[in-house]
Design a protein around this motif. Structure first.
Motif, PDB file in Angstrom:
ATOM      1  N   PHE A 171       0.838  -1.196   0.000  1.00  0.00           N
ATOM      2  CA  PHE A 171       0.000   0.000   0.000  1.00  0.00           C
ATOM      3  C   PHE A 171       0.874   1.247   0.000  1.00  0.00           C
ATOM      4  O   PHE A 171       1.744   1.406   0.851  1.00  0.00           O
ATOM      5  N   HIS A 172       0.656   2.121  -0.936  1.00  0.00           N
ATOM      6  CA  HIS A 172       1.384   3.379  -1.010  1.00  0.00           C
ATOM      7  C   HIS A 172       0.427   4.514  -0.654  1.00  0.00           C
ATOM      8  O   HIS A 172      -0.487   4.827  -1.410  1.00  0.00           O
ATOM      9  N   PHE A 173       0.605   5.090   0.502  1.00  0.00           N
ATOM     10  CA  PHE A 173      -0.256   6.200   0.888  1.00  0.00           C
ATOM     11  C   PHE A 173       0.524   7.074   1.875  1.00  0.00           C
ATOM     12  O   PHE A 173       1.491   6.649   2.497  1.00  0.00           O
ATOM     13  N   THR A 174       0.075   8.309   1.980  1.00  0.00           N
ATOM     14  CA  THR A 174       0.752   9.268   2.853  1.00  0.00           C
ATOM     15  C   THR A 174       0.161   9.182   4.243  1.00  0.00           C
ATOM     16  O   THR A 174      -1.040   9.248   4.415  1.00  0.00           O
ATOM     17  N   LEU A 175       1.046   9.074   5.237  1.00  0.00           N
ATOM     18  CA  LEU A 175       0.591   9.047   6.618  1.00  0.00           C
ATOM     19  C   LEU A 175       1.464  10.010   7.411  1.00  0.00           C
ATOM     20  O   LEU A 175       2.676   9.941   7.342  1.00  0.00           O
ATOM     21  N   LEU A 176       0.832  10.891   8.154  1.00  0.00           N
ATOM     22  CA  LEU A 176       1.583  11.926   8.851  1.00  0.00           C
ATOM     23  C   LEU A 176       2.606  11.344   9.801  1.00  0.00           C
ATOM     24  O   LEU A 176       3.674  11.899  10.010  1.00  0.00           O
ATOM     25  N   LEU A 177       2.297  10.179  10.354  1.00  0.00           N
ATOM     26  CA  LEU A 177       3.230   9.528  11.269  1.00  0.00           C
ATOM     27  C   LEU A 177       4.586   9.335  10.622  1.00  0.00           C
ATOM     28  O   LEU A 177       5.615   9.395  11.278  1.00  0.00           O
ATOM     29  N   TRP A 178       4.620   9.108   9.328  1.00  0.00           N
ATOM     30  CA  TRP A 178       5.882   8.883   8.626  1.00  0.00           C
ATOM     31  C   TRP A 178       6.578  10.180   8.258  1.00  0.00           C
ATOM     32  O   TRP A 178       7.774  10.226   8.094  1.00  0.00           O
ATOM     33  N   LEU A 179       5.785  11.244   8.052  1.00  0.00           N
ATOM     34  CA  LEU A 179       6.342  12.419   7.407  1.00  0.00           C
ATOM     35  C   LEU A 179       6.771  13.519   8.363  1.00  0.00           C
ATOM     36  O   LEU A 179       7.429  14.458   7.963  1.00  0.00           O
TER      37      LEU A 179
ATOM     38  N   GLU B  75      -2.908  -3.927   8.461  1.00  0.00           N
ATOM     39  CA  GLU B  75      -1.828  -3.020   8.853  1.00  0.00           C
ATOM     40  C   GLU B  75      -2.152  -1.583   8.453  1.00  0.00           C
ATOM     41  O   GLU B  75      -1.912  -0.642   9.212  1.00  0.00           O
ATOM     42  N   LYS B  76      -2.714  -1.415   7.257  1.00  0.00           N
ATOM     43  CA  LYS B  76      -3.114  -0.091   6.800  1.00  0.00           C
ATOM     44  C   LYS B  76      -4.187   0.486   7.723  1.00  0.00           C
ATOM     45  O   LYS B  76      -4.143   1.664   8.103  1.00  0.00           O
ATOM     46  N   ALA B  77      -5.154  -0.325   8.092  1.00  0.00           N
ATOM     47  CA  ALA B  77      -6.241   0.125   8.965  1.00  0.00           C
ATOM     48  C   ALA B  77      -5.707   0.513  10.339  1.00  0.00           C
ATOM     49  O   ALA B  77      -6.124   1.523  10.921  1.00  0.00           O
ATOM     50  N   PHE B  78      -4.780  -0.301  10.860  1.00  0.00           N
ATOM     51  CA  PHE B  78      -4.198   0.001  12.163  1.00  0.00           C
ATOM     52  C   PHE B  78      -3.481   1.351  12.134  1.00  0.00           C
ATOM     53  O   PHE B  78      -3.656   2.190  13.035  1.00  0.00           O
ATOM     54  N   LEU B  79      -2.668   1.579  11.101  1.00  0.00           N
ATOM     55  CA  LEU B  79      -1.917   2.830  11.024  1.00  0.00           C
ATOM     56  C   LEU B  79      -2.846   4.028  10.938  1.00  0.00           C
ATOM     57  O   LEU B  79      -2.572   5.076  11.547  1.00  0.00           O
ATOM     58  N   ALA B  80      -3.942   3.888  10.209  1.00  0.00           N
ATOM     59  CA  ALA B  80      -4.886   4.991  10.097  1.00  0.00           C
ATOM     60  C   ALA B  80      -5.497   5.321  11.459  1.00  0.00           C
ATOM     61  O   ALA B  80      -5.605   6.491  11.844  1.00  0.00           O
ATOM     62  N   GLU B  81      -5.869   4.293  12.210  1.00  0.00           N
ATOM     63  CA  GLU B  81      -6.442   4.497  13.544  1.00  0.00           C
ATOM     64  C   GLU B  81      -5.394   5.034  14.520  1.00  0.00           C
ATOM     65  O   GLU B  81      -5.666   5.921  15.333  1.00  0.00           O
ATOM     66  N   PHE B  82      -4.196   4.456  14.448  1.00  0.00           N
ATOM     67  CA  PHE B  82      -3.115   4.874  15.346  1.00  0.00           C
ATOM     68  C   PHE B  82      -2.792   6.349  15.116  1.00  0.00           C
ATOM     69  O   PHE B  82      -2.609   7.125  16.059  1.00  0.00           O
ATOM     70  N   ASN B  83      -2.725   6.732  13.860  1.00  0.00           N
ATOM     71  CA  ASN B  83      -2.392   8.114  13.527  1.00  0.00           C
ATOM     72  C   ASN B  83      -3.481   9.076  13.988  1.00  0.00           C
ATOM     73  O   ASN B  83      -3.203  10.155  14.513  1.00  0.00           O
ATOM     74  N   THR B  84      -4.739   8.682  13.825  1.00  0.00           N
ATOM     75  CA  THR B  84      -5.850   9.519  14.271  1.00  0.00           C
ATOM     76  C   THR B  84      -5.798   9.748  15.773  1.00  0.00           C
ATOM     77  O   THR B  84      -6.050  10.851  16.263  1.00  0.00           O
ATOM     78  N   LYS B  85      -5.432   8.717  16.500  1.00  0.00           N
ATOM     79  CA  LYS B  85      -5.444   8.775  17.963  1.00  0.00           C
ATOM     80  C   LYS B  85      -4.200   9.446  18.546  1.00  0.00           C
ATOM     81  O   LYS B  85      -4.271  10.185  19.530  1.00  0.00           O
ATOM     82  N   PHE B  86      -3.029   9.235  17.910  1.00  0.00           N
ATOM     83  CA  PHE B  86      -1.774   9.671  18.531  1.00  0.00           C
ATOM     84  C   PHE B  86      -0.963  10.659  17.688  1.00  0.00           C
ATOM     85  O   PHE B  86       0.205  10.885  17.987  1.00  0.00           O
ATOM     86  N   LYS B  87      -1.558  11.218  16.673  1.00  0.00           N
ATOM     87  CA  LYS B  87      -0.815  12.121  15.785  1.00  0.00           C
ATOM     88  C   LYS B  87      -0.047  13.209  16.537  1.00  0.00           C
ATOM     89  O   LYS B  87       1.124  13.452  16.235  1.00  0.00           O
ATOM     90  N   PRO B  88      -0.636  13.898  17.539  1.00  0.00           N
ATOM     91  CA  PRO B  88       0.106  14.954  18.232  1.00  0.00           C
ATOM     92  C   PRO B  88       1.375  14.465  18.924  1.00  0.00           C
ATOM     93  O   PRO B  88       2.351  15.212  19.033  1.00  0.00           O
ATOM     94  N   ASP B  89       1.373  13.217  19.390  1.00  0.00           N
ATOM     95  CA  ASP B  89       2.547  12.677  20.090  1.00  0.00           C
ATOM     96  C   ASP B  89       3.767  12.596  19.178  1.00  0.00           C
ATOM     97  O   ASP B  89       4.911  12.636  19.663  1.00  0.00           O
TER      98      ASP B  89
END
Length: 410
Positions: A4-12, A38-52
């Motif tokens: 899966f190729h997608f942009t996730l703030l956690l990476w950037l 894995e994609k679904a987990f990262l999306a949820e994880f990022n939504t919940k913990f992005k500020p961290d």
């Protein structure tokens, strides 16, 4: 297998001007995501913990937060992230590389932001001669981890950790003294040497490239060329060489500017520090030269400080008469007034040398040693040199006794 190729703030999210992922030459995080779960987990994880994981906002926040509160917030965030990950319904279906990536993000973001605290605050507090040292109880656990973790390299929190790890512990090797115009020419090579001594293989290679791009415009060009040569000698370095050249090539092409004369600004010697004793006399640390000094910075209103005093008494009792003759237990209060300080002394009956540095958090002691929280303990050897700017507490009796006895034996 589909990737899966997608942009996730956690990476950037990146540190400072964005050098971490931009120079990294290994496996990219998106290549580790191979399933829908894995994609679904990262999306949820990022939504919940992005500020961290938003390094820029975290760096701004740490500059206005006390150290104890900062460490507690990092601890709580790591615990929440870990709990969410471990309890995720499909966690057992994640691939091993993906699991390693998530664990690395959680583990190393804590350490990255903890070590960033003294470095970034030190950069903003230009009038202070020293970088703040973290209490040993906060960093002791780092020794139980493998700092050379190649599986963690794709995780940006680990990349950021490596930069602050090298910077902080190189500073510790200098007794937390900041570089001055007269010795700035050694700062980059010092960090590179520390990295070579403590890091290996691809981790060392990344750390070298990172300290280069982060520091090349603040040090003499000759030192940049020296460290660049170290990087060039590492295996398969073409990618990092190109990245560093793009950032630092112009600097490396310059000639060094003349170094400022050493006489312009005399280096601050710890022996020049002084305080007022019970008689109202001014006393310099130089007065205790020839003895080991265990400096205890405290205040009458500090509960944790008072809690350590019984252990301090026990510590002194474990020394022989000869050892006591070679040791000074110096209690230095930062109370606002002499009356409050002397009232506390009458109540506490502390055994040792007593001193006052009035002014609370604005006192000369706090400013000089870069203290952010108390109690604070500092070990000074017989030559008047600060050996441990954040020494162990008296309640760590066996450990601090061992440190003191080693200095007595020197």
């Amino acid at each position: 297998m589909k990737v899966f190729h997608f942009t996730l703030l956690l990476w950037l999210i990146s540190v400072g001007p964005g050098f971490s992922q931009s120079i990294y030459q290994g496996t990219k995080p998106e290549a580790l995501v191979t399933t829908a779960s894995e994609k679904a987990f990262l999306a949820e994880f990022n939504t919940k913990f992005k500020p961290d994981f938003d390094a820029t906002s975290q760096y701004a926040k740490l500059k206005t937060t006390g150290l104890d509160a900062w460490e507690m917030s990092l601890f709580d965030a790591r615990k929440a992230q870990s709990t969410f990950y471990k309890s995720y319904p499909q966690a057992d279906q994640f691939s091993k590389p993906f699991q390693q990536y998530i664990n690395a993000c959680i583990r190393w973001n804590y350490w990255h932001l903890l070590l960033a605290y003294p470095i970034l605050r030190g950069d903003s507090q230009t009038a202070q001669p020293n970088v703040m040292s973290l209490p040993s109880v906060m960093v002791d656990d780092l020794a139980t981890l493998s700092v050379n973790d190649e599986t963690a390299l794709p995780a940006e929190p680990y990349q950021n950790f490596l930069f602050f790890y090298v910077t902080y512990f190189n500073s510790k090797a200098r007794n937390f003294a900041k570089y001055t115009p007269t010795d700035i020419q050694t700062s980059l090579t010092d960090k590179a040497t520390f990295a070579r001594q403590h890091l290996t293989a691809n981790v060392y290679q990344y750390a070298l490239a990172r300290v280069l791009v982060e520091n090349c415009d603040r040090v003499p060009p000759s030192s940049v060329r020296t460290v660049f040569d170290m990087l060039s000698k590492t295996p398969n370095a073409a990618g990092y060489i190109a990245a560093v050249k793009a950032r630092c090539g112009e600097v490396m092409a310059r000639k060094d500017e003349p170094v400022a004369a050493a006489s312009k600004k005399k280096a601050i010697d710890p022996n020049a520090f002084s305080f007022t004793n019970e008689k109202g006399e001014l006393v310099a640390l130089d007065a205790f030269k020839g003895k080991v000094v265990y400096l205890d910075v405290w205040a009458s209103w500090c509960g944790p400080c008072r809690a350590e005093f019984p252990f301090s008494k026990q510590l002194q009792e474990r020394l022989t008469k000869k050892q006591k003759e070679q040791t000074v237990f110096l209690y230095l209060s930062i109370d606002d007034t002499e009356d409050v300080w002397k009232k506390a002394l009458n109540s506490l009956q502390l055994s040792g040398e007593q001193g006052l540095s009035k002014g609370g958090w604005k006192s000369r002691t706090v400013q000089y040693f870069g203290i952010q929280s108390i109690p604070r303990y500092i070990l000074i050897n017989k030559n008047g040199q600060i050996i441990d700017a954040n020494a162990k507490r008296p309640s760590q009796t066996d450990a601090i006794l061992e440190d003191i006895l080693k200095l007595i034996a020197e």
